[in-house]
Design a protein around this motif. Structure first.
Motif, mmCIF file in Angstrom:
data_model
loop_
_atom_site.group_PDB
_atom_site.id
_atom_site.type_symbol
_atom_site.label_atom_id
_atom_site.label_comp_id
_atom_site.label_asym_id
_atom_site.label_seq_id
_atom_site.Cartn_x
_atom_site.Cartn_y
_atom_site.Cartn_z
ATOM 1 N N TRP A 96 0.888 -1.234 0.005
ATOM 2 C CA TRP A 96 -0.014 -0.010 0.062
ATOM 3 C C TRP A 96 0.852 1.269 0.065
ATOM 4 C CZ3 TRP A 96 -3.882 2.444 -1.299
ATOM 5 C CH2 TRP A 96 -4.298 3.734 -0.664
ATOM 6 N N LYS A 97 2.043 1.256 0.773
ATOM 7 C CA LYS A 97 2.837 2.543 0.872
ATOM 8 C C LYS A 97 3.487 2.663 -0.345
ATOM 9 C CE LYS A 97 6.685 4.289 3.407
ATOM 10 N NZ LYS A 97 7.909 3.902 4.417
ATOM 11 N N ARG A 98 4.003 1.704 -1.045
ATOM 12 C CA ARG A 98 4.638 1.766 -2.441
ATOM 13 C C ARG A 98 3.577 2.279 -3.304
ATOM 14 N NH1 ARG A 98 6.793 -3.584 -1.618
ATOM 15 N NH2 ARG A 98 5.617 -4.180 -3.643
ATOM 16 N N LEU A 99 2.270 1.651 -3.584
ATOM 17 C CA LEU A 99 1.421 2.135 -4.440
ATOM 18 C C LEU A 99 1.153 3.684 -4.554
ATOM 19 C CD1 LEU A 99 -0.823 1.704 -6.617
ATOM 20 C CD2 LEU A 99 -2.548 1.026 -4.578
ATOM 21 N N LEU A 100 0.912 4.131 -3.033
ATOM 22 C CA LEU A 100 0.532 5.372 -2.841
ATOM 23 C C LEU A 100 1.901 6.321 -3.148
ATOM 24 C CD1 LEU A 100 -1.902 6.770 -1.565
ATOM 25 C CD2 LEU A 100 -0.646 6.673 0.485
ATOM 26 N N ALA A 103 1.762 6.743 -7.110
ATOM 27 C CA ALA A 103 0.889 7.280 -7.834
ATOM 28 C C ALA A 103 0.927 8.786 -7.784
ATOM 29 C CB ALA A 103 -0.617 7.015 -6.869
ATOM 30 N N ALA A 104 0.409 9.324 -8.874
ATOM 31 C CA ALA A 104 0.266 10.893 -9.235
ATOM 32 C C ALA A 104 -0.574 11.414 -8.031
ATOM 33 C CB ALA A 104 -0.192 10.979 -10.469
ATOM 34 N N PRO A 105 0.111 12.699 -7.797
ATOM 35 C CA PRO A 105 -0.620 13.344 -6.715
ATOM 36 C C PRO A 105 -2.283 13.446 -6.506
ATOM 37 C CG PRO A 105 1.346 14.519 -7.330
ATOM 38 C CD PRO A 105 1.098 13.251 -8.397
ATOM 39 N N HIS A 106 -2.890 13.773 -7.737
ATOM 40 C CA HIS A 106 -4.084 13.669 -7.803
ATOM 41 C C HIS A 106 -4.923 12.478 -7.598
ATOM 42 C CE1 HIS A 106 -3.085 12.470 -11.899
ATOM 43 N NE2 HIS A 106 -4.449 12.072 -12.154
ATOM 44 N N ILE A 112 -6.763 6.911 -1.385
ATOM 45 C CA ILE A 112 -6.940 6.881 -0.104
ATOM 46 C C ILE A 112 -8.322 6.484 0.463
ATOM 47 C CG2 ILE A 112 -6.903 8.408 2.216
ATOM 48 C CD1 ILE A 112 -4.385 9.548 1.146
ATOM 49 N N VAL A 113 -9.265 7.165 -0.350
ATOM 50 C CA VAL A 113 -10.505 7.007 -0.222
ATOM 51 C C VAL A 113 -11.196 5.580 -0.559
ATOM 52 C CG1 VAL A 113 -13.210 7.809 -0.460
ATOM 53 C CG2 VAL A 113 -11.222 9.417 -0.426
ATOM 54 N N LEU A 114 -10.527 5.217 -1.676
ATOM 55 C CA LEU A 114 -10.965 3.808 -2.119
ATOM 56 C C LEU A 114 -10.347 2.642 -1.078
ATOM 57 C CD1 LEU A 114 -10.394 4.114 -5.923
ATOM 58 C CD2 LEU A 114 -12.694 3.722 -4.626
ATOM 59 N N VAL A 158 -9.185 10.011 5.387
ATOM 60 C CA VAL A 158 -10.143 10.619 4.358
ATOM 61 C C VAL A 158 -10.739 12.029 4.795
ATOM 62 C CG1 VAL A 158 -12.468 10.016 3.449
ATOM 63 C CG2 VAL A 158 -11.073 8.228 3.996
ATOM 64 N N TYR A 159 -10.971 12.479 6.018
ATOM 65 C CA TYR A 159 -11.393 13.536 6.350
ATOM 66 C C TYR A 159 -10.278 14.487 6.058
ATOM 67 C CZ TYR A 159 -12.916 17.636 9.295
ATOM 68 O OH TYR A 159 -13.204 18.726 9.725
ATOM 69 N N LYS A 160 -8.896 14.226 6.055
ATOM 70 C CA LYS A 160 -7.782 15.085 5.648
ATOM 71 C C LYS A 160 -8.120 15.385 3.949
ATOM 72 C CE LYS A 160 -3.022 15.635 5.621
ATOM 73 N NZ LYS A 160 -1.773 14.997 5.317
ATOM 74 N N VAL A 161 -8.336 14.447 3.357
ATOM 75 C CA VAL A 161 -8.549 14.424 1.953
ATOM 76 C C VAL A 161 -9.351 15.443 1.659
ATOM 77 C CG1 VAL A 161 -9.233 13.133 -0.040
ATOM 78 C CG2 VAL A 161 -7.334 12.227 1.335
#
Length: 166
Positions: A96-100, A103-106, A112-114, A158-161
């Protein structure tokens, strides 16, 4: 409606002019075996099961007291295999850390939500600001796969997002 129409069309194309009372469980098995998708690729078991369910329903209607056209439902005698669609695992913390990070910033916000709340892609893409309650820290998902509306609590991530997006 469109999906049910497609299931019925596939069934009609296969059974053509065969009388209803002449269709046997073996015919239903043959239908399942021959069912392929575009370009001859095998279909998912669940897709074939949907056709099968439509056929069972049609036989039940024909067998009902209202119509009384047949006395048995041959499609009900053919088992529908378990599609085994269950997820066999989730990403490890390191994956999960590597995927995040990759990933492009947008896309990071969407991921994160998914990942943390589990909505389907379409549910998330249909989300509008009236569906986001920042005060109660909840997201309302409408038009879900089963047609129901459900409310999902936000995690701190998610709240932060949503705070950043707002």
């Amino acid at each position: 409606y469109r999906l049910r129409r497609d299931h019925v069309r596939n069934l009609v194309n296969f059974f053509k002019n065969k009388p209803l009372g002449a269709i046997s469980a073996e015919d239903v098995r043959k239908y399942r075996q021959q069912r392929v998708g575009p370009k001859g690729r095998p279909l998912a078991i669940q897709t074939i099961n949907h056709d099968h369910t439509a056929l069972i329903h049609m036989f039940n209607v024909a067998r009902s007291p209202q119509f009384g056209l047949i006395t048995d439902n041959p499609a009900a005698h053919v088992p529908k295999p378990n599609p085994q669609n269950e997820r066999d695992r989730i990403a490890s913390g390191e994956e999960w850390k590597r995927l995040l990070e990759a990933a492009a910033p947008h896309l990071q916000r969407i991921l994160i939500v998914l990942y943390t709340r589990g909505p389907r892609r379409g549910e998330l893409l249909r989300l509008e600001w009236p569906d986001v309650d920042m005060q109660r820290r909840e997201i309302t998902l409408r038009n879900t796969k089963n047609g129901e509306t459900r409310t999902v609590p936000m995690t701190p991530e998610v709240y932060k997002v949503f705070t950043e997006l707002w």
